[in-house]
Design an enzyme around this catalytic site. Sequence first.
Site, PDB file in Angstrom:
ATOM      1  N   ASP A 262       0.861  -1.176   0.000  1.00 29.16           N
ATOM      2  CA  ASP A 262       0.000   0.000   0.000  1.00 29.16           C
ATOM      3  C   ASP A 262       0.906   1.237   0.000  1.00 29.16           C
ATOM      4  OD1 ASP A 262      -2.114   1.712  -0.085  1.00 29.16           O
ATOM      5  OD2 ASP A 262      -3.201   0.837   1.592  1.00 29.16           O
TER       6      ASP A 262
HETATM    7  C1  BGC Z   1      -5.068   3.309   0.136  1.00 27.95           C
HETATM    8  C2  BGC Z   1      -5.269   2.288  -0.961  1.00 27.95           C
HETATM    9  C3  BGC Z   1      -5.105   2.912  -2.310  1.00 27.95           C
HETATM   10  C4  BGC Z   1      -3.723   3.539  -2.378  1.00 27.95           C
HETATM   11  C5  BGC Z   1      -3.388   4.134  -3.723  1.00 27.95           C
HETATM   12  C6  BGC Z   1      -3.808   4.129  -0.057  1.00 27.95           C
HETATM   13  O1  BGC Z   1      -3.782   5.221   0.785  1.00 27.95           O
HETATM   14  O2  BGC Z   1      -5.046   2.651   1.379  1.00 27.95           O
HETATM   15  O3  BGC Z   1      -6.533   1.686  -0.828  1.00 27.95           O
HETATM   16  O4  BGC Z   1      -5.297   1.973  -3.319  1.00 27.95           O
HETATM   17  O5  BGC Z   1      -3.661   4.560  -1.393  1.00 27.95           O
HETATM   18  O6  BGC Z   1      -4.096   5.275  -3.990  1.00 27.95           O
END
Ligand code: BGC
Length: 726
Positions: A262
Amino acid sequence: MEQQKLLELLHSLTIEEKIGQLLQLSGDFFTTTDAVTGPAANLGIGEDDVYRCGSVLSTIGAEKTKEMQDMFLAKNKKIPMMFMADIINGYRTVFPIPLAQGATFNPELSKEGASIAAKEAAASGIHVTFSPMADMVRDGRWGRVMESTGEDIYLNSCFAEKMVEGYQGDDIGKKGNIAACLKHFAGYGGAVAGRDYNEVELSERTLREDYLPAYEAAIKAGVKLVMTSFNTLDRIPSSANKKLMRNILRDEMGFEDVLISDYAAINEIIDHQVAENRAQAAKLAIEAGVDIDMMTACYVSELKNLVAEGGISESLIDEAALRVLELKNELGLFENPYKDASVEDEKKLLLCPKHREASRRAAEESFVLLKNEEHILPLKKEEKVAFIGPFCEEKGLLGFWTFFSDRADTITVREGVESYLGEQKDHVSFVNGASLPILGEDWTGKLLDVKEAVEAAKNADKVVLLLGEKEDAMGEGASKLNTRIPAAQKELFDAVTSITEQVILVVFSGRPFVLTLEEPKTKAILEAWMPGTDGGSALANVLYGEISPSGKLSMSFPWDEGQLPYNYNHPRTARPHRDYVPYNRFQSHYVDGPNEPLYPFGFGLSYTTFHYSPITLDKNVLTKNDGDMITASVTVKNTGDVAGKEVVQLYLHDVFASVTHPVRSLKGFEKILLQPGEEKTVQFQIKEDMLRLWNIGMEHVSEPGAFELWIGGDSLTDNRAEFTLV
Ligand code: BGC
C-alpha cells in the site's frame, strides 16, 4: 511476448533496471521539468531512478498517459510503464459506493459496474485498478466501511469474485479489460476501535474463518494483483509479514501474481518501529514477497546494496521483477504500450447513456427501506411534498474514492425529482435548512434557513428530510466517534418533526448511522448511501414508486455506537442475552441499552409484502460422500399489490462443534422478482463444504451432528428446519 523472450529480457537487465520495475511513482514525478529537485528529491531518488520505474499511479486520460508513455519510452526503450489508479465504484460514470452495492444483494450488478468502469478507465489509459477491497468490516466508526461490501463473509466473497470478473473479463489483454488488485491483505477492516491505520488483533482462527474467505474468492477468480494492508496483524506490519504473504497468500491460497505494497507502507515499517532504517524495511518487505514498492525509496535505494553485502539474494529481485514483467506482458504492453488509450473511445464511452443507466439501476437496487408506516411511501405525484436538507442540491453523491469523476455530472435529488415530475414539479419545494460539516472547520455543520424549512413543512402534505454525511467524511482517514446525523441537521430534523408527523427520512451515508433518536419521529426511513452519478434520478424513481426498494442491509445498523464492533454472525456466549424480562444481571448484556442493533443485517422492506412458506427438505440426513446434498425449498409469494424484488436468504448453524461458532451465517441468497400475487419456489443446495469450520485442531473440516437452517427475508427470520450430518 513468449515466456522465453520475457526471461531473456529479464536477464538482459541490469540490477538497477530490475529494481526499477519494483518502483511505483505518481505522475507528478514525470511532469516536473527537473525531476530531481521536485518530488524525486523529496523522496530521495535520482532522475535515473524515475526513468527506470515500472509503474505509475493516479495519472489518467488517454492523451496524458500516451504522452507520458512516449516520454518514458524515449528514455527507456525496453520496458513500457504500467498505469494504475483507484477506480473503486466507477471511473467517470460512478456507481453506488461498494457498501451500497453489497446492499443490492445482486453481485451481477457489480460485475456489470466493474466491467463498465474497466471500459471507461481503459479508454483513459489505465491498466490496473486498485479494486476490489474485500476487507470484512464490522465497525461503522471506520470510514472505509464504505469501500467494503459489508459485514458478511459469504456476501463479500460473492461480490469480490464478481468484481474481479467484471474488471478483468476472460483476458486482461483484451480491449476494455483491466487488471484488478485485491486489497488490503490482510484484515485491514478489523482496525481496533474503528480508527484507521490502527492495529488489528485477530486470532488465527478468526482471521481464517471470517477475514480470509473473501480474499480467497477474489484469488480463485484470478485477480492479478494483491495489495498489502497498512495495519499490523498480530503486531507484525503486513508488508513485513512473511508468514502472511508467503505461507498463507502464496503457498496456501495459490496466489502467483504481483503483490504491491500500500502507499508508502514499506517505509512505514520504520514508523511501526519494526525496522530501524530503509535497508531493514526493504529487506523485510522483499523477503515477505512484496514485489512493488508504492511511493517510497526503500527498494531503489537499498536493494542493490543489500545484494552486494549479502543481505539478500538477487534471486528475490529477479522473482519480483519477473512477476511485474509477466503482468505487463499479459496486458499486451510490449506489443502496444498504450493498450486501449484512445481519445475517440473516451468521447464515446465516458458517461454514455448505457453506462449511466446501469449505474442508476444499481442505485435503485441499493436503497434500503428501513421503515414505512401507514404506506407513507411511495409519494404520489399530486401530493405537496417539501424536500428539506443539505442533500437537496448536493452534487457530492459519489463517495470518497471518486477522484477522476466530475461532480458537475451528478444528478442531484432536486434535478431527479423535478425531471421525474415534469409539469407537476410545482407540487414540490426544496429548502436546504442546514449545511454539511466542513472537515477541519466544524464538526457539526450550520443551521441555515430553518424558518423557511418549517414554513415549507407546514404547507406540505409530506416532508422528505434529506440528511447525512458529506462525501469527505467517509473513506480513508475518516473514522468517527459519532456516527449519527450531524448536529445542525439534527436540529433541523427536530424543528421539522415538531410541527409534522408526515416525515420521511432519507439518509445519505457511507456507513451505518445510529438512527435510534430519529426513528420514533419518522414514518419512513430510506437509506440511500452515496448513490452515484444518477443518484437523484434513482431516488426519484424509488420515492415515487416507479420501482419498489429491494436493498437489504449489508451491515447491521447499531442501536448505539457502544455496541461496536457489531456483527450478526457472532459466536454465542455461555450466557446469551435473551430479553430484559425478567431482568437478569448475569447475562451478556448492557445495563443501559439492548444488545440488538436497531436494524439487523439482511433487513430491508419493500412497497409490497412477501409471504414465505415453511421450509421443505428433500431429506434430512447429509453424508460426506462426494456430491451428496440436501435441497431446501421455500415458496415465496408477493402478497401485496405492486411488483417487487425480494432477497431470499439462507442461514446455517452448527448446533454443536469443537469450537464456538456463529449463531447463524449466511450461506446462500437469491434475488427474485415477483409480480402481485405471483409465487416462486426457491431452492438451495446444502453441501458438506458449506458446513466446514476451523476446528479445535485448526483443520478446515465439517463435524458430524445436528445443524439448523433458516430461510427468510433477513438475518432474524425464524423460518427454520433441521438436518444431520453423518
Ligand atoms: C489506500 C489504498 C489505495 C492507495 C493508492 C492508499 O492510501 O489505502 O486503498 O489503493 O492509497 O491510492
